[in-house]
Design a protein around this motif. Structure first.
Motif, PDB file in Angstrom:
ATOM      1  N   ILE A 133       0.840  -1.206   0.000  1.00  0.00           N
ATOM      2  CA  ILE A 133       0.000   0.000   0.000  1.00  0.00           C
ATOM      3  C   ILE A 133       0.874   1.254   0.000  1.00  0.00           C
ATOM      4  N   ALA A 134       1.900   1.270   0.843  1.00  0.00           N
ATOM      5  CA  ALA A 134       2.804   2.426   0.895  1.00  0.00           C
ATOM      6  C   ALA A 134       3.514   2.613  -0.446  1.00  0.00           C
ATOM      7  N   ALA A 135       3.967   1.516  -1.056  1.00  0.00           N
ATOM      8  CA  ALA A 135       4.662   1.602  -2.342  1.00  0.00           C
ATOM      9  C   ALA A 135       3.722   2.091  -3.444  1.00  0.00           C
ATOM     10  N   ALA A 136       2.492   1.602  -3.446  1.00  0.00           N
ATOM     11  CA  ALA A 136       1.519   2.032  -4.454  1.00  0.00           C
ATOM     12  C   ALA A 136       1.182   3.507  -4.296  1.00  0.00           C
ATOM     13  N   ALA A 143       0.903  -1.728  10.059  1.00  0.00           N
ATOM     14  CA  ALA A 143       0.643  -0.309   9.847  1.00  0.00           C
ATOM     15  C   ALA A 143       1.941   0.476   9.806  1.00  0.00           C
ATOM     16  N   ALA A 144       1.847   1.641   9.153  1.00  0.00           N
ATOM     17  CA  ALA A 144       2.983   2.558   9.094  1.00  0.00           C
ATOM     18  C   ALA A 144       2.455   3.989   9.129  1.00  0.00           C
ATOM     19  N   ASP A 145       3.142   4.848   9.855  1.00  0.00           N
ATOM     20  CA  ASP A 145       2.867   6.281   9.852  1.00  0.00           C
ATOM     21  C   ASP A 145       3.989   6.930   9.057  1.00  0.00           C
ATOM     22  N   LEU A 146       3.599   7.659   7.985  1.00  0.00           N
ATOM     23  CA  LEU A 146       4.570   8.140   7.010  1.00  0.00           C
ATOM     24  C   LEU A 146       4.395   9.620   6.714  1.00  0.00           C
ATOM     25  N   ARG A 147       5.484  10.229   6.260  1.00  0.00           N
ATOM     26  CA  ARG A 147       5.492  11.651   5.929  1.00  0.00           C
ATOM     27  C   ARG A 147       6.367  11.848   4.701  1.00  0.00           C
ATOM     28  N   ALA A 191      -3.130   7.346  -0.918  1.00  0.00           N
ATOM     29  CA  ALA A 191      -3.298   6.082  -0.192  1.00  0.00           C
ATOM     30  C   ALA A 191      -4.748   5.613  -0.250  1.00  0.00           C
ATOM     31  N   ALA A 192      -5.695   6.530  -0.105  1.00  0.00           N
ATOM     32  CA  ALA A 192      -7.114   6.166  -0.167  1.00  0.00           C
ATOM     33  C   ALA A 192      -7.489   5.667  -1.566  1.00  0.00           C
ATOM     34  N   ALA A 193      -6.869   6.220  -2.609  1.00  0.00           N
ATOM     35  CA  ALA A 193      -7.152   5.801  -3.979  1.00  0.00           C
ATOM     36  C   ALA A 193      -6.750   4.350  -4.220  1.00  0.00           C
ATOM     37  N   CYS A 194      -5.857   3.827  -3.401  1.00  0.00           N
ATOM     38  CA  CYS A 194      -5.435   2.427  -3.538  1.00  0.00           C
ATOM     39  C   CYS A 194      -6.544   1.465  -3.141  1.00  0.00           C
ATOM     40  N   GLU A 195      -7.529   1.943  -2.381  1.00  0.00           N
ATOM     41  CA  GLU A 195      -8.666   1.126  -1.947  1.00  0.00           C
ATOM     42  C   GLU A 195      -8.206  -0.212  -1.389  1.00  0.00           C
ATOM     43  N   ALA A 196      -7.236  -0.135  -0.471  1.00  0.00           N
ATOM     44  CA  ALA A 196      -6.652  -1.366   0.071  1.00  0.00           C
ATOM     45  C   ALA A 196      -6.155  -1.119   1.488  1.00  0.00           C
ATOM     46  N   MET A 204      -1.081   4.384   7.193  1.00  0.00           N
ATOM     47  CA  MET A 204      -1.511   3.403   6.191  1.00  0.00           C
ATOM     48  C   MET A 204      -1.430   2.026   6.829  1.00  0.00           C
ATOM     49  N   ASP A 205      -2.484   1.232   6.650  1.00  0.00           N
ATOM     50  CA  ASP A 205      -2.461  -0.136   7.184  1.00  0.00           C
ATOM     51  C   ASP A 205      -3.164  -1.085   6.234  1.00  0.00           C
ATOM     52  N   CYS A 206      -2.977  -2.385   6.470  1.00  0.00           N
ATOM     53  CA  CYS A 206      -3.574  -3.403   5.594  1.00  0.00           C
ATOM     54  C   CYS A 206      -4.819  -4.025   6.220  1.00  0.00           C
TER      55      CYS A 206
END
Length: 189
Positions: free
Chosen positions: A96-99, A143-147, A160-165, A179-181
């Protein structure tokens, strides 16, 4: 995939070396997993930690398979830096983070604020913040908290929301995106 060693080289090693120099195509789909399945043979993640001073830039998926050694590096990088404890990071969170990173079309690595957290660390953070969940997916290494300096929280959140995942949380005051799975959901302001 089976490693076939020839003159000390493995097929996986050669592919990893090649993939490290490859340019990943821009995404065309909004679903993280669908995008990554259709985007070619390589998945890559780039992050640094202001807490530990460490950085990671690794190809972690080639030809439909995760690379165990790369996932081990990511797991160590995303450890609970307060206790130095690790738990195997769920690769779906990395996907998810990579996408989202690819959708943002940036070369800047993510700054990792929080990856895996022990229950003790999570309790410590809960004692000083209302935004920390009692049963946080950080404790499950999901999960990851990213900036990103070059992108706003709103831009990261939308990507991230556009990934719908999975789950995506916007923390504008603290300048990061969660972001989390877990189940697909969004929150925050």
């Amino acid at each position: 995939m089976t490693d076939h060693s020839v003159s000390g080289f493995t097929r996986r090693g050669i592919l990893a070396a090649f993939a490290a120099t490859a340019v990943v195509a821009a995404p065309t789909c909004s679903n993280a997993f669908g995008f990554l399945r259709g985007a070619g043979d390589v998945r890559r993640i780039r992050m640094y930690s202001g807490r530990t001073g460490e950085s990671i830039d690794t190809v972690y998926w080639i030809e439909g398979e995760y690379i165990p050694e790369a996932l081990n590096e990511i797991t160590y990088f995303m450890r609970d830096w307060r206790s130095n404890e690790t738990k195997e990071i769920d690769p779906r969170t990395v996907d998810i983070a990579a996408a989202a990173h690819a959708l943002l079309d940036v070369s800047e690595p993510y700054m990792l604020l929080s990856g895996y957290r022990t229950a003790k660390t999570n309790a410590l953070l809960r004692s000083s913040s209302r935004g920390v969940a009692r049963n946080s997916l950080h404790m499950k290494a999901q999960a990851a908290d990213l900036r990103l300096r070059s992108r706003s929280v709103s831009q990261m959140y939308r990507a991230a929301a556009a990934c719908e995942a999975g789950g995506v949380g916007r923390y504008s005051r603290s300048n990061f995106v969660h972001m989390d799975c877990g189940p697909i959901r969004t929150w925050g302001s």
